[in-house]
Design a protein around this motif. Structure first.
Motif, mmCIF file in Angstrom:
data_model
loop_
_atom_site.group_PDB
_atom_site.id
_atom_site.type_symbol
_atom_site.label_atom_id
_atom_site.label_comp_id
_atom_site.label_asym_id
_atom_site.label_seq_id
_atom_site.Cartn_x
_atom_site.Cartn_y
_atom_site.Cartn_z
ATOM 1 N N CYS A 78 8.065 2.115 -3.070
ATOM 2 C CA CYS A 78 6.900 3.036 -3.094
ATOM 3 C C CYS A 78 5.743 3.363 -1.683
ATOM 4 O O CYS A 78 5.075 4.378 -1.354
ATOM 5 C CB CYS A 78 5.136 2.423 -3.622
ATOM 6 N N GLY A 79 6.234 2.832 -1.004
ATOM 7 C CA GLY A 79 5.752 2.711 0.259
ATOM 8 C C GLY A 79 7.088 3.425 1.270
ATOM 9 O O GLY A 79 5.704 3.664 2.421
ATOM 10 N N LEU A 105 3.249 3.481 13.027
ATOM 11 C CA LEU A 105 3.612 4.810 13.130
ATOM 12 C C LEU A 105 4.100 4.587 15.125
ATOM 13 O O LEU A 105 3.368 4.233 15.607
ATOM 14 C CB LEU A 105 2.138 5.732 13.487
ATOM 15 N N LEU A 143 2.925 11.276 -6.364
ATOM 16 C CA LEU A 143 1.430 11.524 -5.318
ATOM 17 C C LEU A 143 2.568 12.178 -4.205
ATOM 18 O O LEU A 143 1.849 13.108 -3.277
ATOM 19 C CB LEU A 143 0.681 10.246 -5.203
ATOM 20 N N CYS A 144 3.318 11.380 -3.629
ATOM 21 C CA CYS A 144 4.827 12.151 -2.394
ATOM 22 C C CYS A 144 5.510 13.008 -2.986
ATOM 23 O O CYS A 144 6.292 13.122 -1.963
ATOM 24 C CB CYS A 144 4.559 10.220 -2.094
ATOM 25 N N ALA A 162 0.958 -1.391 0.657
ATOM 26 C CA ALA A 162 0.246 -0.113 0.356
ATOM 27 C C ALA A 162 0.664 1.623 0.160
ATOM 28 O O ALA A 162 1.506 1.380 1.108
ATOM 29 C CB ALA A 162 -1.060 -0.265 1.104
ATOM 30 N N SER A 163 -0.068 2.200 -1.062
ATOM 31 C CA SER A 163 0.949 3.242 -1.198
ATOM 32 C C SER A 163 0.534 4.454 -0.914
ATOM 33 O O SER A 163 -0.833 4.570 -1.001
ATOM 34 C CB SER A 163 2.647 3.470 -2.264
ATOM 35 N N GLY A 164 0.992 5.944 -1.658
ATOM 36 C CA GLY A 164 -0.245 6.722 -1.721
ATOM 37 C C GLY A 164 -0.446 7.700 -0.271
ATOM 38 O O GLY A 164 0.455 7.736 0.229
ATOM 39 N N HIS A 165 -1.483 8.431 -0.880
ATOM 40 C CA HIS A 165 -1.974 8.835 0.353
ATOM 41 C C HIS A 165 -2.614 8.498 1.071
ATOM 42 O O HIS A 165 -3.896 9.155 2.176
ATOM 43 C CB HIS A 165 -2.614 10.343 -0.133
ATOM 44 N N ASN A 174 -1.716 6.717 6.222
ATOM 45 C CA ASN A 174 -1.450 7.482 7.682
ATOM 46 C C ASN A 174 -0.228 6.235 6.980
ATOM 47 O O ASN A 174 0.904 6.780 8.085
ATOM 48 C CB ASN A 174 -2.184 7.216 8.430
ATOM 49 N N LYS A 175 -0.320 4.652 7.140
ATOM 50 C CA LYS A 175 0.262 3.969 7.287
ATOM 51 C C LYS A 175 0.757 3.399 6.103
ATOM 52 O O LYS A 175 0.464 1.909 5.816
ATOM 53 C CB LYS A 175 0.415 3.031 8.149
ATOM 54 N N PRO A 176 2.031 3.521 4.841
ATOM 55 C CA PRO A 176 2.592 2.510 4.074
ATOM 56 C C PRO A 176 2.842 1.253 4.122
ATOM 57 O O PRO A 176 3.344 1.502 4.593
ATOM 58 C CB PRO A 176 3.039 3.546 2.835
ATOM 59 N N GLY A 177 3.312 0.381 3.746
ATOM 60 C CA GLY A 177 3.903 -0.607 4.158
ATOM 61 C C GLY A 177 2.962 -1.846 3.366
ATOM 62 O O GLY A 177 1.938 -1.695 2.134
ATOM 63 N N VAL A 178 3.575 -3.057 3.619
ATOM 64 C CA VAL A 178 3.190 -4.264 2.783
ATOM 65 C C VAL A 178 3.109 -5.100 4.208
ATOM 66 O O VAL A 178 2.773 -5.650 4.866
ATOM 67 C CB VAL A 178 4.621 -5.398 3.013
ATOM 68 N N TYR A 179 1.112 -5.595 3.703
ATOM 69 C CA TYR A 179 0.194 -6.293 4.828
ATOM 70 C C TYR A 179 -0.141 -7.494 3.768
ATOM 71 O O TYR A 179 -0.377 -7.444 2.769
ATOM 72 C CB TYR A 179 -0.796 -5.085 4.703
ATOM 73 N N VAL A 194 10.323 -0.789 5.509
ATOM 74 C CA VAL A 194 8.981 -1.005 5.411
ATOM 75 C C VAL A 194 8.362 -1.398 6.430
ATOM 76 O O VAL A 194 8.757 -2.936 6.926
ATOM 77 C CB VAL A 194 8.896 -2.632 4.299
ATOM 78 N N TRP A 195 6.911 -0.798 6.368
ATOM 79 C CA TRP A 195 6.112 -1.077 7.556
ATOM 80 C C TRP A 195 5.181 -2.530 7.461
ATOM 81 O O TRP A 195 5.011 -2.665 6.163
ATOM 82 C CB TRP A 195 5.299 -0.425 7.787
ATOM 83 N N THR A 196 5.154 -3.782 8.093
ATOM 84 C CA THR A 196 4.392 -4.097 7.945
ATOM 85 C C THR A 196 3.325 -4.111 9.201
ATOM 86 O O THR A 196 3.510 -3.308 9.825
ATOM 87 C CB THR A 196 5.203 -5.642 8.495
ATOM 88 N N ARG A 197 2.462 -5.107 9.644
ATOM 89 C CA ARG A 197 0.895 -4.440 9.995
ATOM 90 C C ARG A 197 1.319 -4.553 11.632
ATOM 91 O O ARG A 197 0.995 -3.612 12.429
ATOM 92 C CB ARG A 197 0.207 -5.824 9.933
ATOM 93 N N SER A 204 3.251 6.700 -6.903
ATOM 94 C CA SER A 204 3.205 6.566 -6.167
ATOM 95 C C SER A 204 4.115 7.726 -5.495
ATOM 96 O O SER A 204 4.019 8.301 -4.846
ATOM 97 C CB SER A 204 3.951 5.517 -5.038
#
Lengths: 433, 200
Positions: free
Chosen positions: B137-138, B200, B99-100, A245-248, A250-255, B193-196, B96
């Motif tokens: 992109c993330g 933040l 956009l940022c 997930a990316s773009g606008h 709050n928490k972009p990343g791979v889920y 890279v953030w995972t679940r 992406s």
């Protein structure tokens, strides 16, 4: 348990030492490969077919069915290729797998190789992914050192060699026959199909090309069984899917999400909602080659192949790009069409010429120099491209522009209308004759 | 091989390490032809770009026509057909990153270097271009400098990074990326890279 809390692929990716063989094994790694090497190839294929696993690269074709197309006893070697050319805009999930859990990628390859009777395999990593490439190479080296690759793997008589191969900056090499051509040391221009790679692939031999995430799912399926796997997801979309997930948000990343998970829940929960509390204007759910969705279309949709197909788009590669209400949709469309005109491999005339035409027309609309004939002209060019090229790139490039015009037509029309008004008024650059 | 090919070969002089590496690579594939791309990468790492000598070297070692090697080199964007700076900066421009705020990074580079994409600074240190989606992109917007990713950038952060590169002159080439961290700048290349479970 709610849908978002089940994991198959990402259980261990947050461990800092997961890329080391010993750490990987301490968490159960290579147990599935050991099990698979004792199974009959047909039993592995049957298990994967029963799991309903669909290709995670974008097309969503059932993996077990694809394997079933490989002819037996042709006397030729069979090749397995791991497609890690991840280049679809918005997609960065395979990179995470390779960086954080490279042995999972390799274990999946061992299982698939056993099922197919392949003894040589390559993982084709896009050239820009230098760091993932070093991680994969390191994992390969560790496996050879311990006898997990090469001859007599895990004390069986099975042999498999894996080669890490780096691409060099060509989107088209993610198309499976483009990848094969590239791996033969040529330009990555796709082949006319049929014959399909399963029959005539690398160096004319039967070849299976599977996406990295697809292959990385195999260890779980072999270890736990198809019956367990299909408990995840929906009937037509079993299992989980990595979504980048990316773009606008709050928490972009791979889920890793369970298929069937509601889109709005994913945006509001995992993605942390829209940045700055703004409104959601558009979503591209599965990489730039799928149709854009307006914010108001999303509430009934869920993350599954069938739900996205019903909405006229596709789950694709999992490249989830969110656009808030500040986005100029003509400009966003232009951004993507520039991508396609840059990446067309140049083999087929409709795509080579058409990609540039579409970009130029969108460009002039964006620049305030559009005319009333431009939107019909774009559609006319798209009609000439779609279905008239060797590979799906031609179809992929018309999807964004058609869907942006369909969903945000008023923005395109406003640009054109104001351009016409200014031209009549004699203030447009385009009118300075 | 023709006489002119042999003349070209006389000028070929890559390091023994590159020769050895290529020999190892060739053995890994079902056919030596498959080694064209890794061979071009090796030559480019040594020579900075795909020179006529690089093409002749690959052609000679893999026994392929130079025209074929050149055809491959010109198809893929990562093989440089003309010199680039010692540090070649690639700004991702696709959706992406756009956009940022990727445009801010390009604007910053234009102001800092006064170079158009493809030009090299007079000291040979810098060149830059905009490229298509780099799969980061993330962590947009981002840039790739030589073979290393630098993520979640602002024009300020990019400026500080370039200052540091100017001072430290790190080796950011692929072959120097080892272990958990890259060579050159400590801590890079490392994807965030953030995972679940993070966030933040």
């Amino acid at each position: 348990m709610s849908k978002q809390h089940k994991k198959i692929l990402t259980n261990n990716i947050d461990f800092a030492d997961q890329h080391q063989l010993a750490a990987y094994e301490s968490r159960g790694g290579y147990q599935a490969a050991r099990k698979a090497l004792k199974m009959e190839p047909d039993a592995i294929i049957a298990e994967v077919k029963a799991s309903g696993l669909r290709g995670r690269g974008g097309a969503g074709f059932p993996t077990g069915v694809k394997w079933g197309f490989v002819p037996k006893n042709t006397g030729k070697p069979i090749y397995l290729l791991n497609n890690a050319d991840e280049s679809e805009p918005g997609t960065f999930k395979d990179r995470v797998l390779m960086e954080r859990d490279p042995h999972l990628c390799l274990e999946g390859m061992i299982i698939a190789a056993k099922a197919l009777g392949a003894h040589w395999s390559a993982i084709y990593i896009r050239g820009e992914y230098a760091y993932p490439a070093t991680r994969i190479q390191q994992a390969i080296d560790q496996c050879y050192a311990k006898g997990y690759l090469g001859k007599g793997i895990f004390g069986t008589d099975f042999q498999l060699d894996i080669v890490m191969h780096r691409g060099a900056g060509a989107y088209i090499c993610g198309e499976e026959t483009g990848l094969i051509e590239s791996l033969e040391g040529k330009k990555g221009q796709p082949r006319i199909k049929p014959p399909f790679p399963a029959v005539f692939g690398l160096y004319g031999c039967p070849t299976v090309v599977n996406n990295t995430e697809t292959l990385a799912t195999l260890p779980w399926i072999i270890e736990n069984g198809a019956a367990e796997y299909i408990k995840f997801g929906t009937e037509k979309s079993p299992g989980t899917k990595l979504t980048s997930a990316s773009g606008h948000i709050n928490k972009p990343g791979v889920y890793e999400i369970e298929l069937g998970y509601p889109v709005m829940d994913f945006i509001n929960n995992e993605c942390g909602g829209i940045r700055g509390g703004r409104n959601l204007k558009g979503l591209i759910v599965g990489g730039s080659s799928v149709a854009v969705l307006r914010g108001d279309e999303l509430p009934p949709l869920n993350m599954s192949y069938e739900s996205m197909a019903e909405a006229g788009t596709a789950l694709g590669s999992g490249g989830f790009m969110v656009m808030d209400d500040t986005v100029d949709m003509v400009e966003a469309c232009l951004n993507l069409q520039h991508f396609y005109s840059h990446e067309s491999c140049g083999q087929c005339t409709p795509c080579r010429e058409g990609a540039h035409w579409v970009e130029k027309i969108v460009h002039r609309i964006h620049a305030g120099q559009g005319t009333a004939a431009d939107l019909p002209l774009i559609e006319d060019v798209c009609t000439q491209i779609a279905g008239h090229t060797i590979c799906p790139f031609g179809d992929a490039l018309v999807v964004p522009v058609r869907s942006f015009i369909e969903k945000y037509g008023e923005e395109f029309q406003n640009r054109i209308d104001s351009a016409i008004v200014s031209q009549i008024g004699g203030v447009s650059v385009g009118n300075a004759r | 091989m023709s006489g002119s090919t042999e003349k070209m070969e006389l000028n070929i002089n890559l390091t023994a390490a590159a020769e050895k590496r290529l020999q190892e690579l060739v053995k890994r594939y079902p056919s030596a032809k498959s080694a064209v791309m890794p061979a071009l990468s090796l030559a480019q790492e040594e020579l900075g770009w795909v020179t006529d000598q690089a093409v002749a070297w690959v052609s000679n070692r893999l026994n392929l026509p130079r025209s074929h090697v050149r055809e491959v080199a010109t198809f893929y964007t990562m093989y440089y057909k003309k010199p680039v700076g010692k540090y070649h900066i690639q700004i991702c421009r696709t959706l992406s990153c756009y956009l940022c705020g990727a445009q801010e990074l390009s604007k910053y580079l234009r102001q800092r270097f006064r170079l158009t994409p493809g030009e090299i600074s007079s000291d040979g240190m810098w060149s830059w271009e905009e490229v298509e989606c780099l799969g980061s992109c993330g962590t947009a917007p981002m840039a790739e400098i030589n073979d290393c990713y630098f993520e979640k950038l602002t024009s300020d952060a990019l400026g500080q990074l370039l200052d540091r590169i100017e001072r430290e002159q790190p080796d950011l080439r692929y072959s120097t990326i080892v272990g958990a961290l890259g060579g050159g700048l400590k801590g890079h290349p490392k994807s965030e890279v953030w995972t679940r479970d993070e966030g933040l």
